[in-house]
Write a protein that holds these residues in place. Structure first.
Motif, PDB file in Angstrom:
ATOM      1  N   ASP A 196     -67.783 -45.640   3.004  1.00  0.00           N
ATOM      2  CA  ASP A 196     -68.583 -46.863   2.839  1.00  0.00           C
ATOM      3  C   ASP A 196     -69.909 -46.741   3.580  1.00  0.00           C
ATOM      4  O   ASP A 196     -70.957 -47.207   3.113  1.00  0.00           O
ATOM      5  N   GLY A 197     -69.852 -46.129   4.772  1.00  0.00           N
ATOM      6  CA  GLY A 197     -71.079 -45.924   5.554  1.00  0.00           C
ATOM      7  C   GLY A 197     -72.052 -45.000   4.861  1.00  0.00           C
ATOM      8  O   GLY A 197     -73.255 -45.034   5.148  1.00  0.00           O
ATOM      9  N   TRP A 198     -71.545 -44.161   3.974  1.00  0.00           N
ATOM     10  CA  TRP A 198     -72.401 -43.250   3.197  1.00  0.00           C
ATOM     11  C   TRP A 198     -72.687 -43.825   1.797  1.00  0.00           C
ATOM     12  O   TRP A 198     -73.156 -43.110   0.920  1.00  0.00           O
ATOM     13  N   ASN A 199     -72.378 -45.129   1.622  1.00  0.00           N
ATOM     14  CA  ASN A 199     -72.589 -45.814   0.337  1.00  0.00           C
ATOM     15  C   ASN A 199     -71.768 -45.208  -0.801  1.00  0.00           C
ATOM     16  O   ASN A 199     -72.195 -45.195  -1.966  1.00  0.00           O
ATOM     17  N   ILE A 200     -70.603 -44.682  -0.446  1.00  0.00           N
ATOM     18  CA  ILE A 200     -69.637 -44.211  -1.452  1.00  0.00           C
ATOM     19  C   ILE A 200     -68.454 -45.171  -1.398  1.00  0.00           C
ATOM     20  O   ILE A 200     -67.702 -45.195  -0.421  1.00  0.00           O
ATOM     21  N   HIS A 201     -68.305 -45.983  -2.421  1.00  0.00           N
ATOM     22  CA  HIS A 201     -67.310 -47.054  -2.384  1.00  0.00           C
ATOM     23  C   HIS A 201     -66.179 -46.774  -3.383  1.00  0.00           C
ATOM     24  O   HIS A 201     -66.404 -46.724  -4.593  1.00  0.00           O
ATOM     25  N   THR A 203     -62.051 -44.252   4.142  1.00  0.00           N
ATOM     26  CA  THR A 203     -62.708 -45.249   3.285  1.00  0.00           C
ATOM     27  C   THR A 203     -63.885 -45.886   4.009  1.00  0.00           C
ATOM     28  O   THR A 203     -64.957 -46.087   3.434  1.00  0.00           O
ATOM     29  N   SER A 204     -63.678 -46.184   5.306  1.00  0.00           N
ATOM     30  CA  SER A 204     -64.749 -46.767   6.120  1.00  0.00           C
ATOM     31  C   SER A 204     -65.921 -45.798   6.258  1.00  0.00           C
ATOM     32  O   SER A 204     -67.091 -46.195   6.159  1.00  0.00           O
TER      33      SER A 204
END
Length: 480
Positions: free
Chosen positions: A134-139, A130-131
């Motif tokens: 998030d870094g790839w702007n996939i939430h 998940t983290s």
């Protein structure tokens, strides 16, 4: 209680097991499976927390003490794994030494260990993935990325989430790989191990130039006046905590029936993987506490913190650390799922669980139904419950298994000295007694709540044994 509950399985059936499962694993496969099982949450999380709270830079001593206890138990595992190359690990060893009901008890405990270890690591994998996303702007929405239930202030609550989907997803993927065959699974594990060990070596190698030796002074921080908070008592408590980091090598023994040359390769796989992992743990701890003062390391991702402290120096390594953590946790899940399915298979072969679990895939010759069942049960726990609830039961199950296998070596040396032992545990009974003693001491240091959950799990197991297992036992039917 009558003696029928302590009927022993004929040891010759374990010396010459059936050819249901395919023998595909080489010595190098077994070593990488061992490393795959051991290197995971411990090196990426526990190192920082244990250094900060208990031992300081002297956590290196804690890892060595814990490794010593594991090697004592590992030597005992090696004797049994070489002598009885069967899928059931300690369950099968106990069946031939102490009898059916004690064997059922330890088999049920092994299911506890592998089930909750797998579930908890899958939840950890979900957090890292998940983290990374998030870094790839996939939430991912929290409704499908968190546990549905939590245990807070001694009561269960619904979190508002539906399921931890990434945790369920990785378990399903790993299960599909395992059904595809043990050789294929071992090859994938080899790749994963190369990735995560490579990342760890990068951190150690490049981190050396960023070490501030001032962070190592004092190497053994002065005790605060409380047992376990620094000083030598902190080192000992740290050893108990980081013992969790070595869990998993015992799962390697469940693959004995799928090793090409188990008499030689099983001892090598168990002991070499333990030694390699001990060296990696000590080296990472030394670099970690050299870059960051131990007081600041009580964070979920201590290695990531150390990289951040180097500034631009190691910033390029940060995404690789997350990749290494995800790879590391994936291989732990793979080996633990393999171990869990092989325990179901072994117990089912003896009639103590329904025969459906011992059905073997015609082409790949792996226990497909046992693997599917393990996938469903593990996925439910991983999807519905949080990490702190799942992880509590892992250590006590493993420590109990270690204690029993050490004692079983002594028993079998007395009762069956005539058996051929391709590998012999040295200095019997000293080594087994040391292994059992260290493990038992760590067991009694665990909180009462953990023991209570073990008692409930055990009671459930005995209900299954007395209502189903005893009536369908192959050993009992032979005696009748």
């Amino acid at each position: 209680m009558t003696s029928k509950y302590f009927k022993k399985k004929d040891i010759t059936s374990s010396l010459y097991p059936s050819g249901d499962l395919k023998r595909s694993l080489s010595a190098s496969n077994l070593i990488t499976l061992g490393i795959g099982a051991i290197v995971g949450t411990g090196i990426f999380v526990i190192t920082g927390q244990a250094a900060s709270l208990y031992a300081g830079p002297a956590l290196t001593f804690s890892f060595l003490i814990s490794a010593f206890g594991c090697v004592m138990a590992g030597l005992c595992y090696a004797e049994f794994a070489a002598m009885m190359p069967v899928a059931g690990s300690v369950y099968s060893y106990s069946y031939t030494t102490t009898g059916e009901m004690p064997a059922w008890f330890i088999g049920w405990t092994l299911i506890l260990e592998y089930l909750f270890a797998c579930s908890s690591v899958a939840v950890g994998w979900s957090g890292y993935m998940t983290s990374l996303l998030d870094g790839w702007n996939i939430h991912l929405p929290t409704s499908i990325a968190q546990a549905a239930f939590d245990h807070v202030n001694n009561r269960w609550i619904w979190t508002g989430s539906l399921i931890n989907f990434p945790a369920v997803f990785i378990i399903a993927v790993i299960s599909a790989l395992l059904i595809g065959g043990i050789k294929q699974s071992a090859l994938i594990n080899n790749v994963i191990v190369v990735i995560k060990v490579g990342v760890i070596l990068l951190f150690i190698g490049f981190g050396l130039s960023f070490i501030d030796t001032g962070n190592w002074h004092p190497y053994i921080p002065q005790n605060t006046g409380k047992f376990g908070e620094y000083g030598w008592s902190g080192i000992l408590r740290g050893a108990g905590v980081v013992f969790y980091a070595y869990l998993g090598f015992d799962a390697l023994s469940t693959a004995a029936q799928e090793a090409r040359n188990p008499q030689k390769d099983m001892p090598k796989g168990i002991l070499v993987s333990l030694i390699i992992c001990a060296i990696l743990y000590v080296s990472v701890t030394a670099v970690l506490t050299g870059i960051v003062n131990y007081k600041e390391l009580n964070v979920p991702a201590p290695i990531a913190l150390a990289i951040d402290r180097t500034g631009e120096g190691l910033s390029w390594l940060s995404p690789f650390i997350k990749l290494g953590a995800i790879a590391g946790l994936s291989s732990v899940i793979l080996v633990m799922m393999m171990g869990q399915s092989r325990i179901y298979y072994a117990i089912s072969k003896d009639g103590l669980l329904p025969k459906i679990f011992s059905k073997v895939h015609k082409k790949h010759r792996v226990p497909q139904n046992a693997t599917i069942f393990a996938c469903v049960v593990t996925g439910l726990f991983a999807g519905l419950f949080p990490l702190h609830v799942l992880s509590e039961l892992v250590s006590i199950g493993t420590l109990l298994a270690f204690t029993i296998v050490c004692i079983s070596v002594i028993i079998l040396r007395k009762t069956r000295p005539d058996l051929e032992r391709p590998f012999k545990t040295p200095l019997v009974p000293l080594v087994p007694l040391l292994g059992a003693g260290i493990c038992f001491l760590q067991m009694i240091s665990l909180p009462w709540s953990t023991w209570l959950r073990l008692i409930v799990w055990t009671a459930t197991g005995f209900v299954i044994y007395f209502t189903y297992g005893i009536k369908h036992s192959v050993v009992q039917r032979k005696n009748e």
